[in-house]
Design a protein around this motif. Structure first.
Motif, PDB file in Angstrom:
ATOM      1  N   GLN A 482      -2.745  -8.340  -9.427  1.00  0.00           N
ATOM      2  CA  GLN A 482      -1.933  -7.673 -10.439  1.00  0.00           C
ATOM      3  C   GLN A 482      -2.678  -7.587 -11.770  1.00  0.00           C
ATOM      4  N   ALA A 486      -3.963  -4.167 -13.969  1.00  0.00           N
ATOM      5  CA  ALA A 486      -3.769  -3.951 -15.400  1.00  0.00           C
ATOM      6  C   ALA A 486      -5.094  -3.740 -16.124  1.00  0.00           C
ATOM      7  N   LEU A 496       2.539  -1.218 -13.870  1.00  0.00           N
ATOM      8  CA  LEU A 496       2.595  -2.405 -13.004  1.00  0.00           C
ATOM      9  C   LEU A 496       3.934  -2.490 -12.274  1.00  0.00           C
ATOM     10  N   ALA A 507       5.780  -7.948 -15.806  1.00  0.00           N
ATOM     11  CA  ALA A 507       4.821  -6.873 -16.080  1.00  0.00           C
ATOM     12  C   ALA A 507       4.298  -6.942 -17.512  1.00  0.00           C
TER      13      ALA A 507
END
Length: 530
Positions: A482, A486, A496, A507
């Protein structure tokens, strides 16, 4: 015995428990009694058998025996209501007793003896002679000495019903013939002499099946399916609780135990928590409780200063969690009235800044890949690294969530494209899955030798054990994916959320971490810029 084979072995009647050579599952008297009366729950012995006016034949015979012992000629309600024991007997005993030498025959050609004068004392006195009382304990059944050649009764109705249910369950779950054979042997051991609807308890079947090397879990599945299993083993939570609270003083232990049970079971205005929450809470404050037990006999003696002294040496998240757990404990005690004042009032835990999210190093990721030595663990690593799947999502992933033809994969309710790497490792695992368990009916993608015979997912420990002690665990790989998203596509929380379906707060946290990393990298690249 009138139509009964002379070579037939003796058995116990399924309804009156009389012992003898029976024409079937019950004696002739109970067979006639069954044709005249409907089945129901006996008001005295609580068995579900044919009953007359709320009582079974065995209880009627016992009440008649008590009435005759007290000098009465017939059964009255006080004798039925007062039943507290049963005197067992042999089959046909009540009929053949009057055919013995010196006894008068009864029936149409005989005559009954003159009735004894009624007792001058209370009209319905209980039995004064010797009676067979109930045992003060339940001795249980011992199946460890079972010998199939001598004890097996393959015509037992309960056994026949259970074996049919076992065949149905084996077909629906894809049991191998070896597992099905073991379950059948176990059912013969447990149900050959079974009568009525008595439940088989775990403490009775487990030693016998271990002794014969038979499967316990699959046998329990069948017994539970036919409603013949009673789980009487001690719950793991109670065993753990007794061990953890053993060193506490009784006053403190009682309050802590009530609080932990309320956490697990919930209450009128509180929801039940996961048992793991109770375990975690107690582990955080157990050292404090042990110290207080040396000086105090009850939690009402703990003051605000004791709380401050105990938490002053703690910092960061540990202090925050400890204070939160203590507040939960003392609030419960205040609510139940076991303490006068809550010593945690107005003690605010310090704010804990979230842990910085940092990207994993290439060596850490390579170490995790090398640790995945089986096709199942390679699937777990790819799902966490490429698709940011949590360990819970990996466990619950089902075969229906994978569309190999259209190259689509459903994780946590979101459809994602199936890349070449994920497609390759899933095909590799499906080939091994098909080879090792060709008849399994488990709908989950990842299975093992235990869950292949069931319908549930594998445990979290089974999936994550290969990565214990590594820097790049499955959760760290999930977080790193994740963060990588980003960093590549910009610190945009909306992006996200759209890609991974995470909560907006999560997020925002990943976006802030990515922005900080990008700003730091820019400063290092241009050290002279303002």
């Amino acid at each position: 015995m009138g139509g009964v084979s002379p070579n037939k072995s003796a058995a116990s009647c399924a309804e009156c428990l009389a012992w003898g050579v029976l024409p079937g599952s019950c004696c002739r008297a109970c067979y006639t009694f069954r044709g005249l009366h409907e089945r129901g729950e006996c008001s005295a012995c609580q068995r579900v058998v044919p009953v007359n006016k709320g009582y079974c034949r065995l209880c009627w015979l016992q009440a008649l025996h008590d009435a005759k012992t007290a000098g009465h000629t017939h059964v009255s309600e006080p004798f039925l209501h007062g039943l507290r024991h049963q005197q067992l007997f042999f089959a046909r005993m009540h009929r053949d007793f009057y055919r013995l030498p010196g006894r008068q025959r009864l029936g149409k050609r005989g005559h009954r003896a003159a009735a004894a004068p009624p007792a001058t004392t209370a009209p319905c006195q209980p039995a004064t002679g010797w009676v067979q009382l109930r045992l003060p304990f339940d001795s249980g059944r011992d199946f460890s000495r079972f010998d199939r050649r001598r004890h097996a009764d393959l015509s037992n109705p309960t056994l026949l019903r259970a074996r049919q249910s076992a065949r149905t369950l084996a077909a629906s779950r894809g049991w191998s013939r070896w597992v099905a054979k073991d379950v059948d042997r176990a059912l013969v051991i447990l149900l050959s002499s079974h009568t009525g609807d008595d439940k088989i308890r775990f403490t009775e079947l487990a030693p016998a099946l271990r002794h014969h090397g038979l499967t316990i879990e699959r046998t329990i599945d069948v017994l539970d399916l036919v409603d013949l299993f009673h789980d009487d083993k001690s719950p793991a939570f109670d065993t753990w609780l007794d061990r953890k609270l053993d060193a506490l003083t009784p006053g403190i232990r009682g309050d802590v135990e009530a609080w932990l049970r309320a956490l697990r079971d919930g209450g009128p205005r509180t929801r039940a928590r996961n048992p793991e929450t109770a375990w975690s809470y107690l582990n955080h404050i157990r050292p404090l409780l042990l110290g207080w037990s040396d000086r105090h006999g009850h939690l009402r003696e703990v003051t605000r200063q004791h709380i401050l002294d105990a938490t002053d040496t703690l910092h960061g998240s540990r202090r925050h969690i400890t204070l939160s757990v203590l507040r939960s404990l003392f609030r419960h005690c205040k609510k139940t009235g076991t303490i006068f004042r809550d010593p945690t009032t107005r003690i605010r835990p310090s704010r804990v800044e979230p842990t910085a999210i940092l990207p994993l190093q290439a060596d850490d990721i390579r170490e995790a890949i090398n640790a995945a030595t089986t096709p199942a663990h390679r699937v777990a690593v790819v799902l966490a690294t490429v698709h940011a799947a949590r360990s819970k999502d990996i466990l619950t992933l089902r075969l229906d969530d994978i569309d190999l033809g259209n190259r689509r994969l459903g994780i946590a309710g979101r459809i994602r494209p199936l890349d070449d790497l994920t497609h390759h490792v899933i095909l590799e695992w499906l080939d091994e899955r098909r080879t090792r368990w060709p008849h399994t009916a488990n709908p989950h993608l990842l299975i093992n030798r235990l869950t292949a015979l069931e319908a549930g997912p594998v445990s979290r420990v089974w999936v994550t054990r290969a990565f214990w002690g590594l820097t790049a665990t499955l959760e760290r790989l999930h977080a790193d994916r994740q963060l990588e998203e980003a960093l590549i596509h910009g610190p945009d929380p909306l992006h996200l959320t759209a890609v991974f379906g995470i909560h907006e707060n999560t997020a925002v946290r990943y976006a802030q971490a990515a922005r900080q990393i990008l700003d730091t990298a820019a400063e290092q690249h241009n050290p002279g810029s303002p």
